[in-house]
Every structure is written in C-alpha cells, then in structure tokens.
Design an enzyme around this catalytic site. Structure first.
Site, short mmCIF file in Angstrom:
data_model
loop_
_atom_site.label_atom_id
_atom_site.label_comp_id
_atom_site.label_asym_id
_atom_site.label_seq_id
_atom_site.Cartn_x
_atom_site.Cartn_y
_atom_site.Cartn_z
N ARG A 37 6.67 3.04 3.70
CA ARG A 37 6.87 2.44 2.37
C ARG A 37 6.59 3.45 1.25
O ARG A 37 6.05 3.12 0.21
CB ARG A 37 6.04 1.17 2.19
CG ARG A 37 6.20 0.11 3.30
CD ARG A 37 7.66 -0.20 3.62
NE ARG A 37 7.80 -1.27 4.61
CZ ARG A 37 8.31 -1.10 5.84
NH1 ARG A 37 8.72 0.10 6.26
NH2 ARG A 37 8.43 -2.13 6.66
N ALA A 73 4.23 2.35 -1.96
CA ALA A 73 3.07 1.53 -1.59
C ALA A 73 1.74 2.16 -1.99
O ALA A 73 0.69 1.70 -1.54
CB ALA A 73 3.08 1.27 -0.09
N LEU A 75 -1.34 5.05 -2.56
CA LEU A 75 -2.07 6.03 -1.75
C LEU A 75 -1.88 5.76 -0.26
O LEU A 75 -1.94 4.59 0.17
CB LEU A 75 -3.57 5.89 -2.10
CG LEU A 75 -4.57 6.66 -1.24
CD1 LEU A 75 -4.50 8.15 -1.55
CD2 LEU A 75 -5.98 6.13 -1.49
N LEU A 77 -3.27 5.08 2.76
CA LEU A 77 -4.63 4.63 3.08
C LEU A 77 -5.13 5.23 4.40
O LEU A 77 -6.35 5.31 4.61
CB LEU A 77 -4.67 3.10 3.12
CG LEU A 77 -4.36 2.43 1.78
CD1 LEU A 77 -4.11 0.93 1.95
CD2 LEU A 77 -5.49 2.65 0.77
N GLY A 120 -1.22 3.60 -6.40
CA GLY A 120 -0.77 4.93 -6.80
C GLY A 120 0.72 4.98 -7.11
O GLY A 120 1.17 5.86 -7.85
N GLU A 123 0.81 4.26 -10.63
CA GLU A 123 0.32 5.45 -11.37
C GLU A 123 1.43 6.48 -11.47
O GLU A 123 1.60 7.13 -12.52
CB GLU A 123 -0.90 6.03 -10.66
CG GLU A 123 -2.09 5.08 -10.64
CD GLU A 123 -3.32 5.73 -10.02
OE1 GLU A 123 -4.22 6.13 -10.77
OE2 GLU A 123 -3.37 5.84 -8.79
N GLU A 143 -6.37 -1.74 -5.75
CA GLU A 143 -7.52 -0.88 -5.46
C GLU A 143 -8.79 -1.69 -5.24
O GLU A 143 -9.59 -1.38 -4.36
CB GLU A 143 -7.74 0.12 -6.62
CG GLU A 143 -6.78 1.31 -6.62
CD GLU A 143 -5.41 1.00 -7.22
OE1 GLU A 143 -5.12 -0.17 -7.50
OE2 GLU A 143 -4.64 1.95 -7.39
N ARG A 146 -9.08 -2.94 -1.86
CA ARG A 146 -9.30 -1.88 -0.87
C ARG A 146 -10.68 -1.22 -1.03
O ARG A 146 -11.02 -0.31 -0.28
CB ARG A 146 -8.23 -0.78 -1.00
CG ARG A 146 -6.80 -1.29 -0.97
CD ARG A 146 -6.36 -1.80 0.39
NE ARG A 146 -4.99 -2.33 0.27
CZ ARG A 146 -4.61 -3.49 0.78
NH1 ARG A 146 -5.45 -4.24 1.45
NH2 ARG A 146 -3.37 -3.91 0.62
N GLY A 151 -7.08 6.72 -9.00
CA GLY A 151 -7.46 8.13 -9.03
C GLY A 151 -6.30 9.03 -9.40
O GLY A 151 -6.43 10.24 -9.45
C1 1HE Z 1 0.99 2.22 4.64
C2 1HE Z 1 0.79 1.88 3.28
C3 1HE Z 1 -0.21 2.59 2.56
C4 1HE Z 1 2.34 0.62 4.06
N1 1HE Z 1 -0.89 3.55 3.22
N2 1HE Z 1 0.28 3.18 5.23
N3 1HE Z 1 -1.73 0.42 -1.40
C5 1HE Z 1 -1.80 -0.82 -0.92
O1 1HE Z 1 -2.83 -1.41 -0.81
C6 1HE Z 1 -0.49 -1.43 -0.48
C7 1HE Z 1 -0.46 -1.49 1.03
N4 1HE Z 1 0.85 -1.85 1.57
C8 1HE Z 1 1.33 -3.10 1.52
O2 1HE Z 1 0.79 -4.02 0.94
C9 1HE Z 1 2.63 -3.34 2.26
O3 1HE Z 1 2.81 -2.29 3.20
C10 1HE Z 1 3.88 -3.39 1.34
C11 1HE Z 1 3.86 -4.68 0.53
C12 1HE Z 1 3.97 -2.19 0.43
C13 1HE Z 1 5.16 -3.37 2.23
O4 1HE Z 1 5.08 -4.42 3.17
P1 1HE Z 1 6.08 -4.39 4.44
O5 1HE Z 1 5.88 -5.67 5.19
O6 1HE Z 1 7.45 -4.05 3.99
O7 1HE Z 1 5.62 -3.14 5.33
P2 1HE Z 1 4.33 -3.00 6.27
O8 1HE Z 1 4.65 -3.55 7.63
O9 1HE Z 1 3.10 -3.49 5.63
O10 1HE Z 1 4.17 -1.42 6.36
C14 1HE Z 1 5.07 -0.61 7.11
C15 1HE Z 1 4.29 0.59 7.58
O11 1HE Z 1 3.86 1.35 6.44
C16 1HE Z 1 3.02 0.21 8.32
O12 1HE Z 1 2.75 1.24 9.26
P3 1HE Z 1 3.12 1.05 10.83
O13 1HE Z 1 2.66 2.33 11.45
O14 1HE Z 1 2.37 -0.18 11.27
O15 1HE Z 1 4.61 0.85 10.87
C17 1HE Z 1 1.96 0.27 7.25
O16 1HE Z 1 0.66 0.51 7.76
C18 1HE Z 1 2.44 1.46 6.44
N5 1HE Z 1 1.95 1.42 5.08
N6 1HE Z 1 1.63 0.88 2.95
C19 1HE Z 1 -0.65 3.82 4.51
N7 1HE Z 1 -0.45 2.37 1.28
C20 1HE Z 1 -5.09 7.90 -6.17
S1 1HE Z 1 -5.76 6.41 -5.98
C21 1HE Z 1 -4.50 5.31 -5.61
C22 1HE Z 1 -5.09 4.13 -4.95
C23 1HE Z 1 -4.07 3.24 -4.34
O17 1HE Z 1 -2.90 3.51 -4.33
S2 1HE Z 1 -4.68 1.81 -3.65
C24 1HE Z 1 -3.28 0.91 -3.16
C25 1HE Z 1 -2.87 1.22 -1.77
#
Ligand code: 1HE
Length: 270
Positions: A37, A73, A75, A77, A120, A123, A143, A146, A151
């Site tokens: 994503r 999606a 950072l 994670l 992010g 951002e 954030e 989580r 950042g």
């Molecule tokens: C990821 C990430 C990620 C997906 N880091 N691997 N961001 C978040 O908290 C958002 C987290 N993601 C989600 O809520 C959902 O993935 C989505 C709504 C974006 C998309 O949902 P969906 O159903 O289309 O996909 P999915 O099945 O959740 O994800 C597909 C794959 O992408 C899956 O990996 P797989 O190996 O199981 O196939 C997920 O783990 C992976 N994936 N999002 C790592 N973010 C500088 S500071 C910034 C701080 C932040 O950004 S905090 C917010 C983080």
C-alpha cells in the site's frame, strides 16, 4: 489534452520503488509499492529524495501519485524497530530532508490522491503544493493508535493547512475524513470523481509549467516563508521578491504581450 509520458532513463529508472516518467516539462513520480500500500520504507523515502534532487533540467512541474488501491499507507511499520533517541531523531530528519525537497525543491509538485492518505502519506501530501483528492480518498492520522507521533513534518505542515484543533482531533480520536471533508478543511484544493485525480493533477501541472519560472519560484520559496514572518518582515520580503520577479526579462516580455493584446485575458470559468 493528452500527455504522453515516457519512462525516465538512467539514475531515475534505477529507483525500483518509484515509477518515474517524463513528458516535456512534466515529471510523474508514482510510488510503486502497491503490495504494501505504498508504505514509506527508508528506501522509498531515500529514493524520493534522490529522484527530486535529480529531476532532469527541463522539468518545470511534477505530479506525485500512488500505484494500486491507495495513495500511501504512511510509515512502513515493519521497519519501526527499536531505535535509541538519536536514531529516532535521525530517522525523522531523513523524512524531513526528503519532504523539504518536495516543498522547497526546484519545481512545484501536484499530489494526485486516492484511497488511503494516512499518517506519513498525509505528511507526504502536505509537502506538495497542490493536492487533488478523488472521491475514494480518505485522510487520517493513526499515529495515536500506533503509539507513535508524526515525524515527517506533519506537526509543522498540517496545522498550516487545517489548523491545530482539527489535527489534534484527528490524532486523538482517530477520526477519518472523507475527500469532501478533506477539501472543506483545507487538506486538498480539488475534489474530483473517483479515478480522476491523476488526470486533473496532470492538467494542473501542465498549467503550472507555463508560468514564468521566477513566479513559480516566488510562490514555492517565498510565500511559505513570508507566512512564517511578522507583518513588517513579511511585507519587506514580499517587496524584495516582487522587485526580483518584475525585473526579469520574462516578466517584461509577458507584461508587454498583455499590453500589446497578444496575451490571454482572465475570464470567468465555465
Ligand atoms: C503495511 C502498511 C504500513 C499496509 N506499514 N506494512 N500507517 C497506518 O497505520 C496504516 C496501516 N495500514 C492500513 O490501515 C491498511 O493497510 C490500509 C487501509 C492502508 C489498506 O488496507 P488493505 O486492506 O487494502 O491492505 P492490507 O491487507 O491491510 O495491507 C496489505 C499489505 O500491506 C499487508 O502486508 P502483507 O505482507 O500481509 O500482504 C500489510 O501489512 C501491508 N501494509 N500498510 C507496513 N503502514 C514519520 S512518522 C509517520 C507515522 C505514520 O505514518 S503512522 C501511520 C502508519
């Protein structure tokens, strides 16, 4: 209007997490990690920085978009391993460097948003100059859920778009804003039907690329800094920037073209 993009070559083509293509004065940078994503790994952030500092000479405007169902999606994670405080600061500063290249780089950047624009990813969008949201777009700052904090410059750029109170709400309550709500609060300037954000972003970037480079430079480099200054400092900086822009040959040519009735008028849209 059809714009034909050709894949970039050389260094830009070697960046495997970005799909970069060029069309005349336009560059299109597509985040290319759809299986995750478009989560922003360290490598993707570094590639974005490399791409932005190595845009070909003739590029005058850029578009950033995301491959797959979501813009970004946030950072990655899975990389949020245990870091000491200094490591955490340096990681955040790496994001700052990349997103500063977006905001204060060489060319204006239009973000074509769809699906999740979260953490992010928001951002990243906030560092662009114009944001187009299609109807599938939604905005959030998870954030708090989580256990981390923004950042990538979010605490600096997002309050300037939507205000501290709204950002506080998003971060504390996990509130998710729709495309329409995002436009209402200032997170995006355009709202288009689902699937149309890239077309609209390219249209806007094409128009931006026709402006005098010094005008675009002033908007990108001077405007946000003036907004950070006191009234008296801001007015002085504005007067300097205005004088610089007016004194360019291109400004003189464009002003003469209007007075000679060779340039377009500003007409009501539609
Ligand atoms: C990821 C990430 C990620 C997906 N880091 N691997 N961001 C978040 O908290 C958002 C987290 N993601 C989600 O809520 C959902 O993935 C989505 C709504 C974006 C998309 O949902 P969906 O159903 O289309 O996909 P999915 O099945 O959740 O994800 C597909 C794959 O992408 C899956 O990996 P797989 O190996 O199981 O196939 C997920 O783990 C992976 N994936 N999002 C790592 N973010 C500088 S500071 C910034 C701080 C932040 O950004 S905090 C917010 C983080």
């Amino acid at each position: 209007m059809t714009t034909h993009f050709m894949p970039a070559t050389g260094l830009l083509a070697s960046l495997d997490l970005l799909d970069i293509s060029l069309s005349g004065p336009l560059a299109h940078l597509r985040l290319n990690r759809p299986a995750k994503r478009n989560a922003l790994s360290d490598t993707l952030i570094q590639q974005l920085h490399t791409a932005l500092v190595n845009l070909p000479e003739g590029v005058r405007a850029a578009v950033v978009s995301g491959e797959g169902e979501h813009f970004c999606a946030g950072l990655d994670l899975s990389e949020l391993v245990e870091r000491d405080v200094a490591g955490g600061v340096l990681h955040s500063r790496m994001w700052h460097a990349a997103f500063d290249q977006l905001q204060f780089g060489r060319v204006p950047v239009v973000a074509a948003l769809h699906g999740a624009v979260v953490g992010g990813g928001l951002e990243l969008a906030a560092a662009c100059h114009v944001r187009v949201a299609d109807d599938s777009t939604y905005f959030a700052l998870p954030e708090g859920q989580r256990g981390i904090f923004v950042g990538g410059g979010g605490s600096v750029r997002l309050p300037r778009l939507m205000g501290v109170a709204r950002m506080t709400d998003l971060m504390l309550t996990g509130r998710v804003l729709s495309a329409q709500e995002g436009v209402q609060v200032g997170l995006a300037q355009y709202h288009v039907p689902a699937g149309q954000s890239l077309v609209k972003a390219i249209e806007l970037a094409s128009r931006i690329a026709t402006n005098a480079p010094m005008s675009n430079f002033a908007v990108m480099q001077a405007l946000p800094r003036i907004a950070d200054q006191s009234q008296s400092e801001g007015l002085f900086t504005e007067s300097l920037m205005a004088a610089v822009a007016e004194s360019t040959a291109e400004a003189q040519d464009r002003l003469r073209a209007f007075l000679d009735k060779r340039a377009g008028k500003v007409l009501k849209q539609g």
